[in-house]
Design a protein around this motif. Sequence first.
Motif, PDB file in Angstrom:
ATOM      1  N   SER A 199      44.482  29.523  44.530  1.00 21.83           N
ATOM      2  CA  SER A 199      45.472  29.442  43.455  1.00 21.83           C
ATOM      3  C   SER A 199      46.548  30.490  43.706  1.00 21.83           C
ATOM      4  O   SER A 199      46.234  31.678  43.873  1.00 21.83           O
ATOM      5  CB  SER A 199      44.812  29.672  42.095  1.00 21.83           C
ATOM      6  OG  SER A 199      43.918  28.628  41.787  1.00 21.83           O
ATOM      7  N   VAL A 200      47.788  30.023  43.729  1.00 21.80           N
ATOM      8  CA  VAL A 200      48.926  30.889  44.046  1.00 21.80           C
ATOM      9  C   VAL A 200      49.809  31.036  42.811  1.00 21.80           C
ATOM     10  O   VAL A 200      50.258  30.035  42.233  1.00 21.80           O
ATOM     11  CB  VAL A 200      49.760  30.324  45.214  1.00 21.80           C
ATOM     12  CG1 VAL A 200      50.910  31.270  45.551  1.00 21.80           C
ATOM     13  CG2 VAL A 200      48.879  30.090  46.437  1.00 21.80           C
ATOM     14  N   GLY A 201      50.040  32.259  42.403  1.00 24.84           N
ATOM     15  CA  GLY A 201      50.985  32.525  41.329  1.00 24.84           C
ATOM     16  C   GLY A 201      52.375  32.711  41.905  1.00 24.84           C
ATOM     17  O   GLY A 201      52.595  33.594  42.730  1.00 24.84           O
ATOM     18  N   VAL A 202      53.297  31.849  41.522  1.00 24.79           N
ATOM     19  CA  VAL A 202      54.688  31.953  41.974  1.00 24.79           C
ATOM     20  C   VAL A 202      55.496  32.555  40.837  1.00 24.79           C
ATOM     21  O   VAL A 202      55.651  31.945  39.777  1.00 24.79           O
ATOM     22  CB  VAL A 202      55.253  30.581  42.383  1.00 24.79           C
ATOM     23  CG1 VAL A 202      56.742  30.702  42.708  1.00 24.79           C
ATOM     24  CG2 VAL A 202      54.489  30.019  43.574  1.00 24.79           C
ATOM     25  N   VAL A 203      55.961  33.782  41.042  1.00 21.39           N
ATOM     26  CA  VAL A 203      56.716  34.492  40.013  1.00 21.39           C
ATOM     27  C   VAL A 203      58.203  34.287  40.285  1.00 21.39           C
ATOM     28  O   VAL A 203      58.744  34.774  41.276  1.00 21.39           O
ATOM     29  CB  VAL A 203      56.367  35.995  40.018  1.00 21.39           C
ATOM     30  CG1 VAL A 203      57.213  36.739  38.999  1.00 21.39           C
ATOM     31  CG2 VAL A 203      54.880  36.178  39.717  1.00 21.39           C
ATOM     32  N   LEU A 204      58.843  33.532  39.407  1.00 20.83           N
ATOM     33  CA  LEU A 204      60.250  33.170  39.577  1.00 20.83           C
ATOM     34  C   LEU A 204      61.120  34.237  38.943  1.00 20.83           C
ATOM     35  O   LEU A 204      61.238  34.322  37.723  1.00 20.83           O
ATOM     36  CB  LEU A 204      60.508  31.799  38.964  1.00 20.83           C
ATOM     37  CG  LEU A 204      59.721  30.652  39.621  1.00 20.83           C
ATOM     38  CD1 LEU A 204      59.730  29.414  38.744  1.00 20.83           C
ATOM     39  CD2 LEU A 204      60.287  30.338  40.994  1.00 20.83           C
ATOM     40  N   ALA A 205      61.713  35.064  39.796  1.00 23.74           N
ATOM     41  CA  ALA A 205      62.493  36.219  39.330  1.00 23.74           C
ATOM     42  C   ALA A 205      63.898  36.175  39.898  1.00 23.74           C
ATOM     43  O   ALA A 205      64.462  37.187  40.281  1.00 23.74           O
ATOM     44  CB  ALA A 205      61.792  37.519  39.747  1.00 23.74           C
ATOM     45  N   GLY A 206      64.479  34.974  39.958  1.00 18.07           N
ATOM     46  CA  GLY A 206      65.763  34.834  40.636  1.00 18.07           C
ATOM     47  C   GLY A 206      66.979  34.979  39.753  1.00 18.07           C
ATOM     48  O   GLY A 206      68.111  34.894  40.235  1.00 18.07           O
ATOM     49  N   GLY A 207      66.803  35.217  38.452  1.00 15.07           N
ATOM     50  CA  GLY A 207      67.955  35.264  37.553  1.00 15.07           C
ATOM     51  C   GLY A 207      68.632  36.617  37.503  1.00 15.07           C
ATOM     52  O   GLY A 207      68.094  37.627  37.947  1.00 15.07           O
ATOM     53  N   VAL A 208      69.838  36.626  36.948  1.00 14.32           N
ATOM     54  CA  VAL A 208      70.595  37.853  36.707  1.00 14.32           C
ATOM     55  C   VAL A 208      70.785  37.994  35.213  1.00 14.32           C
ATOM     56  O   VAL A 208      70.975  37.004  34.507  1.00 14.32           O
ATOM     57  CB  VAL A 208      71.959  37.815  37.421  1.00 14.32           C
ATOM     58  CG1 VAL A 208      72.813  39.027  37.061  1.00 14.32           C
ATOM     59  CG2 VAL A 208      71.758  37.736  38.931  1.00 14.32           C
ATOM     60  N   GLY A 209      70.726  39.235  34.711  1.00 12.20           N
ATOM     61  CA  GLY A 209      70.699  39.457  33.273  1.00 12.20           C
ATOM     62  C   GLY A 209      72.042  39.391  32.579  1.00 12.20           C
ATOM     63  O   GLY A 209      72.392  40.276  31.806  1.00 12.20           O
ATOM     64  N   GLN A 210      72.796  38.328  32.816  1.00 12.93           N
ATOM     65  CA  GLN A 210      74.116  38.237  32.191  1.00 12.93           C
ATOM     66  C   GLN A 210      74.021  38.113  30.683  1.00 12.93           C
ATOM     67  O   GLN A 210      74.815  38.681  29.942  1.00 12.93           O
ATOM     68  CB  GLN A 210      74.874  37.041  32.780  1.00 12.93           C
ATOM     69  CG  GLN A 210      75.232  37.232  34.257  1.00 12.93           C
ATOM     70  CD  GLN A 210      75.918  36.021  34.844  1.00 12.93           C
ATOM     71  OE1 GLN A 210      75.824  34.915  34.314  1.00 12.93           O
ATOM     72  NE2 GLN A 210      76.617  36.217  35.942  1.00 12.93           N
ATOM     73  N   GLU A 266      46.889  22.360  50.954  1.00 14.38           N
ATOM     74  CA  GLU A 266      46.810  22.090  49.516  1.00 14.38           C
ATOM     75  C   GLU A 266      46.337  23.331  48.762  1.00 14.38           C
ATOM     76  O   GLU A 266      45.465  24.084  49.225  1.00 14.38           O
ATOM     77  CB  GLU A 266      45.841  20.938  49.259  1.00 14.38           C
ATOM     78  CG  GLU A 266      45.711  20.521  47.790  1.00 14.38           C
ATOM     79  CD  GLU A 266      46.952  19.810  47.257  1.00 14.38           C
ATOM     80  OE1 GLU A 266      48.012  20.473  47.190  1.00 14.38           O
ATOM     81  OE2 GLU A 266      46.850  18.622  46.914  1.00 14.38           O
ATOM     82  N   CYS A 267      46.910  23.546  47.595  1.00 15.56           N
ATOM     83  CA  CYS A 267      46.518  24.673  46.752  1.00 15.56           C
ATOM     84  C   CYS A 267      46.974  24.402  45.329  1.00 15.56           C
ATOM     85  O   CYS A 267      47.702  23.432  45.060  1.00 15.56           O
ATOM     86  CB  CYS A 267      47.122  25.980  47.269  1.00 15.56           C
ATOM     87  SG  CYS A 267      48.934  26.047  47.222  1.00 15.56           S
ATOM     88  N   ASN A 268      46.537  25.243  44.409  1.00 17.28           N
ATOM     89  CA  ASN A 268      47.054  25.233  43.043  1.00 17.28           C
ATOM     90  C   ASN A 268      48.262  26.148  42.978  1.00 17.28           C
ATOM     91  O   ASN A 268      48.233  27.264  43.511  1.00 17.28           O
ATOM     92  CB  ASN A 268      45.998  25.733  42.063  1.00 17.28           C
ATOM     93  CG  ASN A 268      44.784  24.839  41.990  1.00 17.28           C
ATOM     94  OD1 ASN A 268      44.894  23.621  42.096  1.00 17.28           O
ATOM     95  ND2 ASN A 268      43.609  25.428  41.807  1.00 17.28           N
ATOM     96  N   VAL A 269      49.320  25.689  42.328  1.00 13.98           N
ATOM     97  CA  VAL A 269      50.545  26.476  42.210  1.00 13.98           C
ATOM     98  C   VAL A 269      50.834  26.725  40.735  1.00 13.98           C
ATOM     99  O   VAL A 269      50.934  25.775  39.953  1.00 13.98           O
ATOM    100  CB  VAL A 269      51.750  25.752  42.854  1.00 13.98           C
ATOM    101  CG1 VAL A 269      52.990  26.631  42.780  1.00 13.98           C
ATOM    102  CG2 VAL A 269      51.454  25.369  44.287  1.00 13.98           C
ATOM    103  N   LEU A 270      50.946  27.988  40.348  1.00 17.52           N
ATOM    104  CA  LEU A 270      51.288  28.350  38.971  1.00 17.52           C
ATOM    105  C   LEU A 270      52.683  28.963  38.984  1.00 17.52           C
ATOM    106  O   LEU A 270      52.879  30.076  39.465  1.00 17.52           O
ATOM    107  CB  LEU A 270      50.269  29.341  38.395  1.00 17.52           C
ATOM    108  CG  LEU A 270      48.868  28.812  38.066  1.00 17.52           C
ATOM    109  CD1 LEU A 270      48.030  28.659  39.331  1.00 17.52           C
ATOM    110  CD2 LEU A 270      48.157  29.728  37.082  1.00 17.52           C
TER     111      LEU A 270
END
Length: 463
Positions: free
Chosen positions: A7-18, A102-106
């Motif tokens: 199980s892979v945790g994908v942390v989406l941190a691509g934003g900018v704090g506008q 194959e894996c679990n993606v969160l």
Amino acid sequence: MESRLRSVGVVLAGGVGQRVGLNTPKQLIKIAGRTILEHTLALFNGSPEIDEIVVLMTPGFRDAVQEIVVRGGFGKVSQIVDGGSTRTESTWRALRALGPQECNVLLHDAVRPLLEPRIITECVRALQTYSAVDVAIPSSDTVVVAAPGPRGEIIRDIPDRSRLRRGQTPQCFRLSVIREAYERAFADPDFDKQPATDDCGVVLRYLPDVPIYIVPGSEANMKVTHPVDVYIADKLFQLAASTAPVPNPRDYREALDGKTMVVFGGSYGIGADVVDLASSHGAQVHSFSRTQNGVRVEDFDSVAKALAQLGRIDYVVNTAGVLHMGRLAEVTDETIAETVGVNYLGPVNVARAAHPHLRESGGRLLLYTSSSYTRGRAHYSLYSSTKAAVVNLTQALADEWADDGIRVNCVNPERTGTPMRERAFGEEPAHTLLSPRAVAQTSLDVLISDLTGQVVDVRLDGA
């Protein structure tokens, strides 16, 4: 027997704090002593269900994330990948980075740092049966469908609220399923004109036969998007009922045997039980108090002299406190001086004097607050306000001393059967009070944990 999928945790941190008024990524804003990203990474890194973490970060900030990963000891982070210009592009980059197996993606928004560990567990379990899982909570507000009117918007429809849910993250999938959904989306020339708002939306549109299971979310699992969210999240962290990990019996011996612990206020009550428990696990414990050996925490020189004679120090605990009740307009100068001196200057002095010792050992500092810190109460004005100050001191020092390798936490017990309380309130039914031993046990759990900057509640019902 089928082997367990990683199980892979994908942390989406691509934003900018506008929208929070910043030109830097909002996930690098500090809340409760750590960046938002650190809080989120700690959740996934500490989850036994998660085998690996991939971070999608705003281009230009990979070095900053790498520094956070190293400093925080987030060993499950395997890749830091530049995010895309849109959420869709960032997700696709993450899916490509995961390879063919194959894996679990969160997929989780980095700016949801208050995710409950329970949700991660339930999502991974749900993926044993379903290949797509969302996290959502019931809508507490009525939702209206708006339409243009002659002078503004008008209500066109009011859907049945009982069937409405507010989507959160993580959104979770079998890798092959979410990949196929995106491949079909990119093959659709109309996808860019009407992009999906989230990853479950892509699956729903392009793989409509795949059921998407719903795991109950949490009201606290908020997304930090607007300026007010920063303040709300910070307050939620301050008031959150943090819990200490429950160690295995051997963990106490490994963490404490041969180590040096100093307890201020160790002559009776919670402090005396901390001394006894730590000693039973092999720690060399030194107890200091006004009645025991004349060490007064409100006197910095007294505290510093006590510590200077000990050499290496691994743990410092300050349980010293006083409780005076009464109307502020009627208390004496002596009462004010003693309350502020012991309850606030005491922790400040202990922290200042302990810092060089704990920096050398990479040690721990533990302070104590009271449940009254969350709101001042009549007749408790001095006590409540000094205990609130200790919480702020804890959080500030956890941040300030992070680079020194020092972890700082605060224990917040409910009403406890201590001599201090008995002097203030008289005799009370024992079953309505925590035992000092129970608070001391939690104190040890916190001391040997990797927590920092946390206020850990100890409640009578164990919750």
